[in-house]
Write a protein that holds these residues in place. Sequence first.
Motif, PDB file in Angstrom:
ATOM      1  N   ARG A  26      43.909 -28.228  -0.452  1.00 11.61           N
ATOM      2  CA  ARG A  26      43.225 -28.449   0.829  1.00 11.61           C
ATOM      3  C   ARG A  26      43.330 -29.913   1.250  1.00 11.61           C
ATOM      4  O   ARG A  26      43.587 -30.245   2.398  1.00 11.61           O
ATOM      5  CB  ARG A  26      41.742 -28.068   0.716  1.00 11.61           C
ATOM      6  N   SER A  37      47.048 -21.060   0.723  1.00  9.72           N
ATOM      7  CA  SER A  37      46.023 -21.122   1.777  1.00  9.72           C
ATOM      8  C   SER A  37      46.474 -20.312   2.976  1.00  9.72           C
ATOM      9  O   SER A  37      47.646 -20.011   3.123  1.00  9.72           O
ATOM     10  CB  SER A  37      45.773 -22.572   2.195  1.00  9.72           C
ATOM     11  N   ASP A  93      36.703 -18.481  -2.141  1.00 12.13           N
ATOM     12  CA  ASP A  93      37.029 -19.903  -2.338  1.00 12.13           C
ATOM     13  C   ASP A  93      38.093 -20.115  -3.406  1.00 12.13           C
ATOM     14  O   ASP A  93      37.913 -20.875  -4.348  1.00 12.13           O
ATOM     15  CB  ASP A  93      35.757 -20.695  -2.689  1.00 12.13           C
ATOM     16  N   ASP A 110      37.459 -14.109   6.227  1.00 14.73           N
ATOM     17  CA  ASP A 110      36.079 -14.425   5.795  1.00 14.73           C
ATOM     18  C   ASP A 110      35.898 -14.129   4.316  1.00 14.73           C
ATOM     19  O   ASP A 110      35.283 -14.906   3.580  1.00 14.73           O
ATOM     20  CB  ASP A 110      35.058 -13.614   6.604  1.00 14.73           C
ATOM     21  N   ARG A 158      37.802 -16.633   2.185  1.00  7.75           N
ATOM     22  CA  ARG A 158      37.093 -17.913   2.198  1.00  7.75           C
ATOM     23  C   ARG A 158      35.894 -17.878   1.264  1.00  7.75           C
ATOM     24  O   ARG A 158      35.611 -18.830   0.547  1.00  7.75           O
ATOM     25  CB  ARG A 158      36.614 -18.231   3.614  1.00  7.75           C
ATOM     26  N   SER A 159      35.165 -16.755   1.291  1.00  9.62           N
ATOM     27  CA  SER A 159      33.957 -16.661   0.456  1.00  9.62           C
ATOM     28  C   SER A 159      34.322 -16.683  -1.031  1.00  9.62           C
ATOM     29  O   SER A 159      33.535 -17.124  -1.865  1.00  9.62           O
ATOM     30  CB  SER A 159      33.160 -15.396   0.789  1.00  9.62           C
TER      31      SER A 159
END
Length: 262
Positions: free
Chosen positions: A107, A155, A100, A94, A97-98
């Motif tokens: 992606r 990623s 980014d 999380d 991801r935040s």
Amino acid sequence: METHLKEIELRELWRRYKEDGDEQARERLVLAYSPLVKYVAGRMASGLPAHVEEADLISYGLLGLISAIERYEPEREIKFETFAITRIKGSIIDELRSLDWVPRSVRARAREIERVNAKLENELQRPPTDQEMADALGMTVEEFQESLLQISNSSIVALDELWTVSDASGDQVSLLDTLQDPSAVDPAQEMDTTEMKDRLAEAIARLPEREKLVIALYYYENLTLREIGEVLGVTESRVSQLHTKAVLRLKSRLQGEGDDGE
């Protein structure tokens, strides 16, 4: 004898925290289980770019550990370690991801590889080779393999994220954890997870042998990518490519089936 004493001490700490609300007991539980955070952060760091510091992952994971301690119910027949590892991973993911930090181009390339893999597999009725994937993507085999490395290095391509189910507390539990520990999911969810487990197991069974072996060694035997390279007699970067390719294949397969409404 020492292990037995430690178990008694931990049980007493859980009792003091859950029944008496003893904050000091909570702090000691955090300390006792902190090696779990280091273990999860270390495994995740091996698949991330060099600029992502393991110390940062540990700090993100500690939030997940604290949340797990607060939400854990000792009377439920679930090992705390199983319960906590899922939340530690989730907390780290999380936070990443935040931030980014995954480039949009990477992606997009991952999604394109998933799409092409699904299309070719449907046409060929077998997993496509690197050459077939490269041809369909309009690139050389070397460029295709380099793309896999870029995706792997920037990623979080992980089987843990393929499917998640909600447990009784409403938390998300990775399907992989339910395969390893059936008690990780509330019985009320059992029908849904059984179907998903069957689909995942079938998708893994259809992988090419080397990719299947990488998945088994990494997720079930807990070997690092470097250790798997030693077993297979290839470089760590080649194992990384195989792992990324396997997970993208599984994602395209499972998500493709979902889109068809199966």
